[in-house]
Write a protein that holds these residues in place. Structure first.
Motif, PDB file in Angstrom:
ATOM      1  N   ARG A 102      15.398  18.896 -10.488  1.00  0.00           N
ATOM      2  CA  ARG A 102      15.539  18.268  -9.018  1.00  0.00           C
ATOM      3  C   ARG A 102      14.362  17.453  -8.971  1.00  0.00           C
ATOM      4  O   ARG A 102      14.339  16.332  -8.255  1.00  0.00           O
ATOM      5  N   PRO A 144      12.607  34.426  12.600  1.00  0.00           N
ATOM      6  CA  PRO A 144      11.259  34.818  11.978  1.00  0.00           C
ATOM      7  C   PRO A 144      10.623  36.167  12.682  1.00  0.00           C
ATOM      8  O   PRO A 144       9.944  36.850  11.833  1.00  0.00           O
ATOM      9  N   CYS A 149      10.188  29.361  18.300  1.00  0.00           N
ATOM     10  CA  CYS A 149      10.522  28.373  17.125  1.00  0.00           C
ATOM     11  C   CYS A 149      11.472  27.846  17.301  1.00  0.00           C
ATOM     12  O   CYS A 149      12.003  26.752  16.669  1.00  0.00           O
ATOM     13  N   GLY A 150      12.823  28.263  18.048  1.00  0.00           N
ATOM     14  CA  GLY A 150      13.853  27.542  18.099  1.00  0.00           C
ATOM     15  C   GLY A 150      14.856  27.724  17.008  1.00  0.00           C
ATOM     16  O   GLY A 150      15.866  26.821  16.875  1.00  0.00           O
ATOM     17  N   PHE A 177      19.940  36.537  11.965  1.00  0.00           N
ATOM     18  CA  PHE A 177      19.487  36.506  10.270  1.00  0.00           C
ATOM     19  C   PHE A 177      18.478  35.481  10.206  1.00  0.00           C
ATOM     20  O   PHE A 177      17.486  35.688   9.362  1.00  0.00           O
ATOM     21  N   THR A 178      18.281  34.398  11.233  1.00  0.00           N
ATOM     22  CA  THR A 178      17.319  33.359  10.799  1.00  0.00           C
ATOM     23  C   THR A 178      15.837  33.541  11.710  1.00  0.00           C
ATOM     24  O   THR A 178      15.034  33.032  11.484  1.00  0.00           O
ATOM     25  N   TYR A 188       0.839  -1.176  -0.088  1.00  0.00           N
ATOM     26  CA  TYR A 188       0.011  -0.179  -0.121  1.00  0.00           C
ATOM     27  C   TYR A 188       0.720   1.197  -0.021  1.00  0.00           C
ATOM     28  O   TYR A 188       0.707   2.006  -0.832  1.00  0.00           O
ATOM     29  N   VAL A 189       1.894   1.409   0.763  1.00  0.00           N
ATOM     30  CA  VAL A 189       2.774   2.341   0.837  1.00  0.00           C
ATOM     31  C   VAL A 189       3.628   2.653  -0.416  1.00  0.00           C
ATOM     32  O   VAL A 189       3.721   3.664  -0.912  1.00  0.00           O
ATOM     33  N   LEU A 242       1.279   4.369  -2.783  1.00  0.00           N
ATOM     34  CA  LEU A 242       0.995   5.754  -2.459  1.00  0.00           C
ATOM     35  C   LEU A 242       2.346   6.593  -2.960  1.00  0.00           C
ATOM     36  O   LEU A 242       2.554   7.530  -3.774  1.00  0.00           O
TER      37      LEU A 242
END
Lengths: 626, 329
Positions: free
Chosen positions: A103, A597, A550-551, A594-595, A74-75, A78
């Protein structure tokens, strides 16, 4: 070049054909056992034997996890559809010249490979069991292979071909990738971010900017004490003449880069944002050389390391990466302790390409300089750490160092790969303990451009007088790398490249750690690796909002700190907690800001915290002494 | 010459901001949303829309009445709305989601200081309020997808199968649970669609692997070891537990909620393990067939504490001593 392009096109052409064939044949039952018998019975794989009578029962006794197998299929079913979607999207993107088509197709082919490999294994294991139990269906050993539906082989080969061709068509340098992988699997640093590189200037050869009429030499071009001028107003100075020096330990002398008359000694705009005393020399354009050029010693091995280090000091050499720490102190403190020299050619800051061009254009001087440094330090191992986004420089260094003991280490493109502790970790696997220096783990890190400066100082006797500056950003009409004499005002450099008044921010250095300038009168100093002119569109000026926990700062921090908590404690002025979270170890790389959010200026809080923690340490140290 | 801006480094920043992250979460939730509309038709669509609208409206009104800066543009209220709707059964009346939204947005989120300051996951708190206040609508009237006949959830079968003749394998296969062809809440029926969204979030680095893997992994290991009353194999029992109920929804979308989960990697793993253990214990020993939401709500309390106890060792720092050996003197 054309040949390579032609090759590239044909690879893609075959990929397209194979993808279309796969899509066309995917839903033909004979060619695809996955969908062939799916409709009546969801154990589609096994029903191929259903007409042979009672065999399913047999399977259940053979394979105890029969229903699990059904779920595996089944997997697979899919995944098969996911792969089809990848192929569809990929072929549409490829035909429409969109981004990411290759890609997408590559991902799809990997999924198909996996699906049909699993199918193959399932069939093969069943057939083998049957053969071992002497079932009449599988009478010979060859039948174990032949009783696998041909569709599995067919699709497996198709997917394999698509995967291989799309990898070949992507133009990856496999040697470099393999070399980089071998090292990066074992050694790498945690954290870091991936800013957009913007390194369009890396293909532009270094130009030369003619010297200006008025040259400015700030008395502080390094980390450490301010120098004292050793010339007076009205004195005549020559190219390479020492014009300022000090007896303080951490300092490097300043030299004139033109010949002419000293007109003023006064406070002048400085790239660090202060006004600092500077010597202003009016150029007479005659380039009369000072006597220091006669002191060259190409046979440096006749001198002792200490003498060479003194020569390096007299040449005013500082770290050319941007921080400008006096090189002679670094060398002297490492004498006898260093067994590994790491040359920093990572250049992880976005926009900057001056080190990259220097490697391409003066590789021989680098090698000469490396031999000198090796002689001075008596080190056994030498590595050049270089990011994998500079394939031309890597292959040049490989060629030059083919028979050498110096190893080129290809690093992952990631900021801050060029940070001292991160580079040592990635190249040698050693970890510099908190609060210690690289020399404590036997390492010495030098920038490539510093090595060239050392070579010139020792072999030609020339002090540090030039700087390669990358000029980039939307605020200049054309971008490039330029050879500038130290002391040239920013305005002259920028006018050469067509400065636009729409520039909103001028950054000396890279956008991650560079400093914003308030004046175009400030001169190019020893640490000016780049001048980035940013227009309004390039600036991100968002208001900060609540921390959403968010870490991402935690996973980005290359020093493994917890910036969001530190910032919160700094806001609350709980500096004892800040110290417990090791804010003093921050290298101020800016990854957290920089990161983030929520656009919180985390790095500023970190700096405040770091400063307070260091002050507290000083206070307690002073208290203990008293 | 124009004025130059002077500011501290870094001068370039990542373009990802809070609303972009919430946008990614919404994209990741969309396959399950489409699935629920396909399975439960118009009622599902209405429930989701009403839930989103009421969440946004309550946040807007709260900010307006309290004269705060308007925060609805960060899209977090939309995410809360979708998650709240995903936790409702398809038979829920349309006036139910606004009640949950009022509690979730105003009491649980805004009164604590807005996004990032809330201690509990708003959507889960809203669900639990509805669950406790309106049990007649929230439990016991599940319908199967497509044919709208009433049916119990797989977990209810797992719970009751000790005494009754009906075993779960005769009702649903594991594949049914995976694809969502079972009774259940709007969003939690199809594990495969939720997994698709979860993989998207992992790929986009919106969430890290720590919480989903440790949460689902714990449930898998513990259910493998638990004694069973019926004839199904251990692996099947485990697969039913993993693929049914709200586990995937919880593990990928609700336990990973930023504000209410730890930020350190080790803390996240412990948090996930805690969620998994509580989930299985409620499912196995408790009165309710489903325990994911209670588990996450309970572990939310520990998030901050876990952070403080699992601060990572800094680069080049000394390893923390967990078990102190006896000192030499």
């Amino acid at each position: 070049m054309k040949k390579i392009l032609g090759c590239f096109k044909t690879y893609l052409f075959y990929v397209k054909i194979l993808v279309v064939v796969t899509i066309a044949s995917a839903f033909i039952p004979v060619l695809n056992p996955l969908i062939a018998y799916g409709e009546e019975d969801h154990h589609m794989l096994f029903s191929i034997f259903a007409d042979l009578g009672g065999i399913e029962k047999y399977f259940e006794s053979v394979l105890s996890s029969f229903s699990l197998m059904g779920n595996v299929l089944y997997v697979m079913m899919l995944l098969f559809y996911v792969g089809m979607v990848c192929y569809f999207c990929g072929i549409i993107l490829l035909l429409g010249k969109g981004q990411g088509g290759k890609r997408s197709i590559f991902t799809g082919s990997l999924i198909f490979l996996m699906v049909y490999l699993v199918l193959f294994i399932v069939y093969f294991s069943i057939n083998r069991e049957l053969y071992q139990n002497a079932n009449e269906l599988i009478s010979s050993a060859a039948d174990v292979w032949f009783h696998i539906p041909p569709g599995i082989y067919y699709h497996f080969i198709l997917a394999l071909a698509v995967a291989v061709l799309s990898v070949l068509g992507s133009g990856i340098d496999f040697k470099a990738v393999w070399y980089g992988m071998r090292l990066n699997w074992i050694h790498r640093f945690k954290g870091g971010v991936h800013p957009t590189p913007h390194k369009n200037t890396r293909s532009k050869p270094i130009e030369t900017l003619p010297p200006q009429k008025e040259m400015i030499y700030p008395l502080l071009q390094h980390i450490g004490a301010i120098c004292e001028p050793c010339v007076k107003v009205g004195d005549y100075v020559r190219v390479g003449q020492k014009i300022a020096d000090t007896s303080a330990a951490v300092a490097a002398p300043v030299h004139s880069t033109v010949s002419g008359t000293v007109t003023k000694i006064c406070d002048w705009d400085h790239p660090t944002g202060n006004r600092i005393p500077a010597i202003i020399v009016e150029n007479d354009f005659e380039d009369k050389r000072a006597e220091c050029f006669q002191e060259s010693c190409p046979d440096y091995q006749s001198k002792s390391p200490e003498e060479l280090i003194y020569m390096i000091r007299e040449a005013g050499i500082v770290g050319m990466g941007g921080a400008a720490f006096p090189t002679h102190i670094k060398l002297a403190s490492g004498l006898g302790r260093v067994d590994t020299i790491v040359i920093n050619a990572a250049e992880c800051e976005p926009y900057l390409s001056s080190d990259h061009r220097v490697i391409l254009e003066s590789a021989d001087e680098i090698l000469g300089g490396l031999e000198i440094v090796r002689y001075i330090m008596g080190a056994a191992h030498m590595f050049i750490g270089i990011e994998n986004n500079k394939p031309d420089a890597i292959s040049l260094l490989h060629k030059k160092l083919a028979k050498s003991h110096i190893k080129v280490v290809i690093l992952k493109t990631k900021y801050p790969q060029g940070g001292e502790k991160q580079l040592i970790r990635a190249v040698t696997g050693r970890v510099v303990p908190s609060g210690k220096l690289p020399a404590d783990v036997g390492c010495l890190v030098l920038n490539v451009d510093t090595v060239i400066a050392i070579y010139r100082a020792i072999v030609t006797g020339s002090p540090l007088m030039r700087r390669i500056v990358t000029v980039a950003g939307h605020g200049v009409e054309r971008t490039g790398n330029v050879h500038v004499r130290i002391g040239t005002p920013f305005s002259a450099v920028l006018e050469y490249f067509g400065y636009k008044p729409s520039t909103k921010k001028l950054i000396m250095g890279g956008p991650m750690m560079g400093s914003a300038q308030y004046s175009l009168d400030a001169p190019v100093i020893k640490g000016t690796s780049g001048l980035i002119c940013m227009t309004k569109e390039q600036l991100t000026m968002d208001r900060d909002v609540n921390c959403i926990r968010c870490g991402s700062c935690v996973s980005a921090c290359p020093m493994n700190l917890v910036p969001s908590y530190i910032a919160q404690y700094v806001k609350n002025e709980q500096f004892d907690q800040v110290e417990k979270l090791h804010a003093g170890d921050c290298i101020e790389c800016g990854c957290c800001s920089f990161t983030c959010p929520a656009k919180i200026p985390l790095i500023q809080y970190m700096r405040i915290g770091k400063q307070k923690v260091n002050e507290m340490k000083h206070q307690t140290a002073g208290g203990n002494k008293a | 010459m124009s004025e130059l801006i002077v500011s501290s480094s870094p001068h370039s920043k990542d373009h990802r901001n809070v609303s972009a992250i919430m946008g990614y979460v919404l994209i990741a939730l969309s396959p399950a949303a489409v699935g629920s509309v396909l399975y439960f038709k118009l009622q599902a669509l209405l429930l989701i829309l009403i839930s989103i609208l009421s969440c946004v409206l309550f946040e807007f009104l709260y900010n307006m009445i309290c004269k705060r800066k308007q925060t609805i543009y960060d899209c977090s209220a939309i995410v809360t709305g979708v998650l709240l709707a995903f936790n409702l059964p398809s038979t829920a009346p349309l006036w139910l989601p606004p009640i949950g939204a009022l509690f979730a947005i105003v009491v649980v989120k805004m009164l604590f200081g807005g996004l990032g300051r809330n201690v509990f996951n708003p959507a889960i708190a809203g669900r639990i309020l509805l669950f406790i206040s309106f049990p007649q609508f929230m439990t016991g009237c599940w319908v199967a997808p497509f044919d709208s006949v009433s049916a119990a959830t797989p977990l209810a079968y797992l719970k009751n199968s000790s005494g009754e003749l009906v075993t779960i394998t005769s009702k649903f296969t594991v594949g049914d649970c995976l694809l969502g062809n079972v009774g259940g809440c709007l969003g939690e029926t199809s594990a495969a669609l939720l997994l698709l969204g979860g993989i998207f979030l992992l790929y986009k680095k919106v969430i890290t692997w720590h919480i989903p893997v440790s949460f689902i992994g714990t449930v898998a290991i513990v259910t493998l070891l638990l004694p069973r009353y019926n004839d199904i194999s251990a692996i099947q029992y485990m697969l039913y537990h993993i693929f049914s109920g709200g586990l995937f929804l919880g593990a990928f979308f609700m336990a990973t909620d930023y504000a209410t989960s730890p930020i350190t990697p080790v803390g996240r793993i412990i948090y996930g393990i805690g969620c998994g253990l509580i989930t299985v214990f409620i499912r196995y020993f408790g009165g309710y067939p489903e325990g994911v939401s209670f588990a996450i709500l309970l572990m939310n309390c520990f998030a901050n504490y876990l952070d403080k106890k699992t601060i990572p060792v800094q680069f080049g720092g000394e390893r923390r001593v967990i078990w102190k050996t006896k000192s030499k003197d």
